[in-house]
Structures are given as C-alpha cells and as structure tokens.
Design an enzyme around this catalytic site. Structure first.
Site, PDB file in Angstrom:
ATOM      1  CB  SER A 171      -0.972  -0.038   1.178  1.00 47.62           C
ATOM      2  OG  SER A 171      -2.004   0.913   1.031  1.00 47.62           O
TER       3      SER A 171
ATOM      4  CG  ASP B  58      -6.845  -2.801  -3.747  1.00 45.62           C
ATOM      5  OD1 ASP B  58      -7.550  -2.036  -3.066  1.00 45.62           O
ATOM      6  OD2 ASP B  58      -5.604  -2.866  -3.632  1.00 45.62           O
TER       7      ASP B  58
ATOM      8  CG  HIS C 167      -5.555  -2.367  -0.088  1.00 48.55           C
ATOM      9  ND1 HIS C 167      -4.776  -2.041  -1.172  1.00 48.55           N
ATOM     10  CD2 HIS C 167      -5.066  -1.637   0.964  1.00 48.55           C
ATOM     11  CE1 HIS C 167      -3.866  -1.158  -0.809  1.00 48.55           C
ATOM     12  NE2 HIS C 167      -4.010  -0.904   0.478  1.00 48.55           N
TER      13      HIS C 167
END
Length: 212
Positions: free
Chosen positions: A71, A141, A168
């Site tokens: 991320s 995601d 995610h």
C-alpha cells in the site's frame, strides 16, 4: 508517524482516538503508522523527508538487497528504488554527497501506487526505473484500484505484474509464499535461478474449454 483515526482510509466514526490509544498500549505493534500523511486529493504529503531520513540511516548501518512494500509502503518502496538509482533528483537521500547504498536488486510492490506530489514524482522524470519489480494487484482492491496501481507499473522498466482474486492485502496462500521466497532467493549471489523464471502464483485466466 502515528496516525489518528481521521488520517486513515475507511475511517469509521465509532473509532476514537481513545480506542486506538488503548490498542497501542495493549500491543504497540498494532499502532496505526504511516510513512506520510496526505491532503484530501493526495497532492501534498507531510512527513516524507522524516521517513526518508529514517530509512537512510538504516541503509547506512546495513545494506539491503531489496525492498518489499504494501500500500503506502509500496509507494514508498518505489520512491526508494528511484532515489537510489537517481539520487541527484532527490538530494535528501545523499550521505556526504553519495547515496547510502547501491540501488536495490529488486522491489516488490503489493497494492502500490505512484506518489502524486510533484516534489516526489520528479524522481521518475528520467524515464522508467530499471530495478526489477513485481507488482501484486488485488482484482477486487477498492482502496488502491487498478488505474492507481498502473501509474506505478508504468514508471518501471519491464515490470512483472501478478494478480490475486482478493482485495487490498498481501496474499499469503502457499503459492504466493513460495513465489515471494523463490523470487527473493533468485537475487542471492549464489543463485543459479533467474528471477524471470520463477513460477507465477497468479490465478490463471479461464480457458475457453472451462467456460463452455
């Protein structure tokens, strides 16, 4: 840096600073942290210089073969790859006029994105970075969606893209664990295996026969 509830994507109103403080006191490793904070449209970041300084000191103390980020961490990992390749475009990475270590041998970016602030995006201005990279994308995601990840993919030379069926997160099923292990090991000086030859863990696309 430590985050407050309002700093986090998906913030829920019932999540209070007091609750997060209690969690942090119970297990400090669960304290929400970030490499930077951003404004609403993600065009201004606060804290990047401090984060670069922190990682730079680690690289001075110990050399690293590669970087693995998730991320925001994947975005930062991409920045570090570019900074080590092109330190003249981000002089803060320099130590006594030199980068703290050679460029990474590899970068693995899960759910990553390209940072938008002009001061950071400048490190990608001289064309794609040459560090071998793997981009792990969740097909579902909804936090870092496809176009955002593609922006990071596009600034990497010969990027390898692997997809999983989830959202995610970093996939942890056995094929993925084996892939990460074998990919990283392939960069060891004693390895006789090329990183390009590591078997893909991605969910294969359905064949024609399977959908008839």
């Amino acid at each position: 840096m430590i985050l407050a509830p309002a700093d986090m994507d998906g913030f829920q109103s019932e999540t209070t600073t007091a609750q997060l403080k209690k969690i942090s006191e119970t297990d400090p490793e669960l304290t929400p942290r970030a490499w930077w904070r951003a404004n609403e449209d993600k065009t201004v970041y606060w804290g990047t210089d401090e984060s670069v300084e922190y990682v730079k000191k680690l690289m001075v103390e110990q050399q690293f073969d590669g970087v693995f980020g998730f991320s925001q961490g994947a975005a930062f990992a991409g920045l570090l790859c570019a900074m080590l390749e092109r330190p003249h475009l981000y002089p803060q990475i320099l130590v006594d006029g030199k980068p703290p270590q050679p460029p990474f041998k590899f970068g693995i970016f899960a759910g990553g994105f390209k940072p938008l602030p002009a001061s950071l995006a400048a490190v990608f201005s001289e064309g794609p970075i040459t560090t071998p990279t793997v981009h792990v994308i969740g097909k579902n995601d909804t936090i870092v969606y496809g176009p955002r990840s593609q922006m990071l993919i596009d600034v990497c030379e010969n990027p390898r893209v692997e997809q999983h069926d989830g959202g995610h997160f970093v996939p942890s099923a056995a094929p993925w664990r084996n892939f990460f292990r074998d990919y990283i090991k392939s960069f060891d000086a004693t390895s006789t295996t090329s990183h390009e030859s590591i078997v893909s863990p991605s969910t294969p696309a359905p064949s024609v026969a399977s959908v008839l």
